[in-house]
Design an enzyme around this catalytic site. Structure first.
Site, PDB file in Angstrom:
ATOM      1  N   ASP A 193       0.870  -1.177   0.000  1.00 32.62           N
ATOM      2  CA  ASP A 193       0.000   0.000   0.000  1.00 32.62           C
ATOM      3  C   ASP A 193       0.905   1.225   0.000  1.00 32.62           C
ATOM      4  O   ASP A 193       1.417   1.626   1.046  1.00 32.62           O
ATOM      5  CB  ASP A 193      -0.903  -0.011   1.233  1.00 32.62           C
ATOM      6  CG  ASP A 193      -1.840   1.181   1.277  1.00 32.62           C
ATOM      7  OD1 ASP A 193      -2.206   1.694   0.198  1.00 32.62           O
ATOM      8  OD2 ASP A 193      -2.202   1.607   2.383  1.00 32.62           O
TER       9      ASP A 193
ATOM     10  N   GLU B 173      -1.352  -1.408  -4.760  1.00 31.34           N
ATOM     11  CA  GLU B 173      -2.606  -0.686  -4.960  1.00 31.34           C
ATOM     12  C   GLU B 173      -2.388   0.478  -5.910  1.00 31.34           C
ATOM     13  O   GLU B 173      -1.396   1.200  -5.822  1.00 31.34           O
ATOM     14  CB  GLU B 173      -3.154  -0.174  -3.624  1.00 31.34           C
ATOM     15  CG  GLU B 173      -4.550   0.391  -3.750  1.00 31.34           C
ATOM     16  CD  GLU B 173      -5.179   0.681  -2.408  1.00 31.34           C
ATOM     17  OE1 GLU B 173      -6.144  -0.010  -2.054  1.00 31.34           O
ATOM     18  OE2 GLU B 173      -4.701   1.586  -1.713  1.00 31.34           O
TER      19      GLU B 173
ATOM     20  N   ASP C  27      -2.273   1.072   7.214  1.00 30.66           N
ATOM     21  CA  ASP C  27      -1.425   0.832   6.046  1.00 30.66           C
ATOM     22  C   ASP C  27      -1.051  -0.642   5.927  1.00 30.66           C
ATOM     23  O   ASP C  27      -1.101  -1.219   4.836  1.00 30.66           O
ATOM     24  CB  ASP C  27      -0.172   1.710   6.099  1.00 30.66           C
ATOM     25  CG  ASP C  27      -0.521   3.186   6.151  1.00 30.66           C
ATOM     26  OD1 ASP C  27      -1.169   3.663   5.208  1.00 30.66           O
ATOM     27  OD2 ASP C  27      -0.169   3.851   7.137  1.00 30.66           O
TER      28      ASP C  27
END
Length: 169
Positions: A11, A71, A143
């Site tokens: 992420d 992502e 996160d």
């Protein structure tokens, strides 16, 4: 006979980049590790990107994943922040690619749909489903949880991604 596949989910973020490692064998998921790599906000951008690079490289070296998932980022009203996030995302894709891993990308709504069943869920729903899917899961912060969700999304979609790539030629 199937082999266990180790996946790193990432992420990306300039302040904090989350990472999560899972093992998958068929439909089963097993939590391995998760955490965050941080950069020092008082440093210049290049130094911060180096911190992210070095931290992610250590994760890849330590856990030796077979595949990576990152992502995708979204564009927001602050163009400078979007560009900085894009640079952090570049590091998040570069590190596993340089280690020889195939890197897949997933939109945030695809990640949520893979984990909680709908594309527009809340953080607490993701946290709850992570604990259901992997009872031994440990994560500190959003996160790391998001990175684990990205890894799970990839575990669920990796077969269809391979089929798409094969059909594309």
């Amino acid at each position: 006979m199937q082999n266990t596949i180790r996946i790193v989910g990432i992420d990306p973020g300039l302040r904090r980049t989350g990472w999560g490692i899972i093992d998958t064998l068929g439909n089963s998921l097993r939590f391995v590790a998760s955490g965050t790599v941080t950069s020092d906000g008082d440093m210049d951008l290049a130094s911060r990107l180096c911190q992210l690079h070095d931290g992610l490289a250590e994760v890849v070296h330590t856990y030796k994943p077979d595949e990576a998932a990152v992502e995708q980022t979204f564009v927001n009203k602050d163009a400078v922040a979007t560009l900085k996030l894009g640079q952090a995302r570049g590091i998040a894709m570069l590190v596993p690619a340089r280690a020889g891993l195939r890197v897949s990308e997933y939109a945030p709504n695809a990640v949520k749909k893979a984990v909680i069943g709908v594309g527009h869920g809340e953080k607490h729903q993701i946290h709850m489903m992570l604990k259901i899917l992997m009872p031994k899961v440990e994560f500190k912060g959003d996160d790391a949880a998001d990175a684990l969700a990205i890894a799970i999304c990839h575990a669920h979609n990796r077969g269809s991604n391979r089929m798409r790539e094969a059909l594309a030629g």
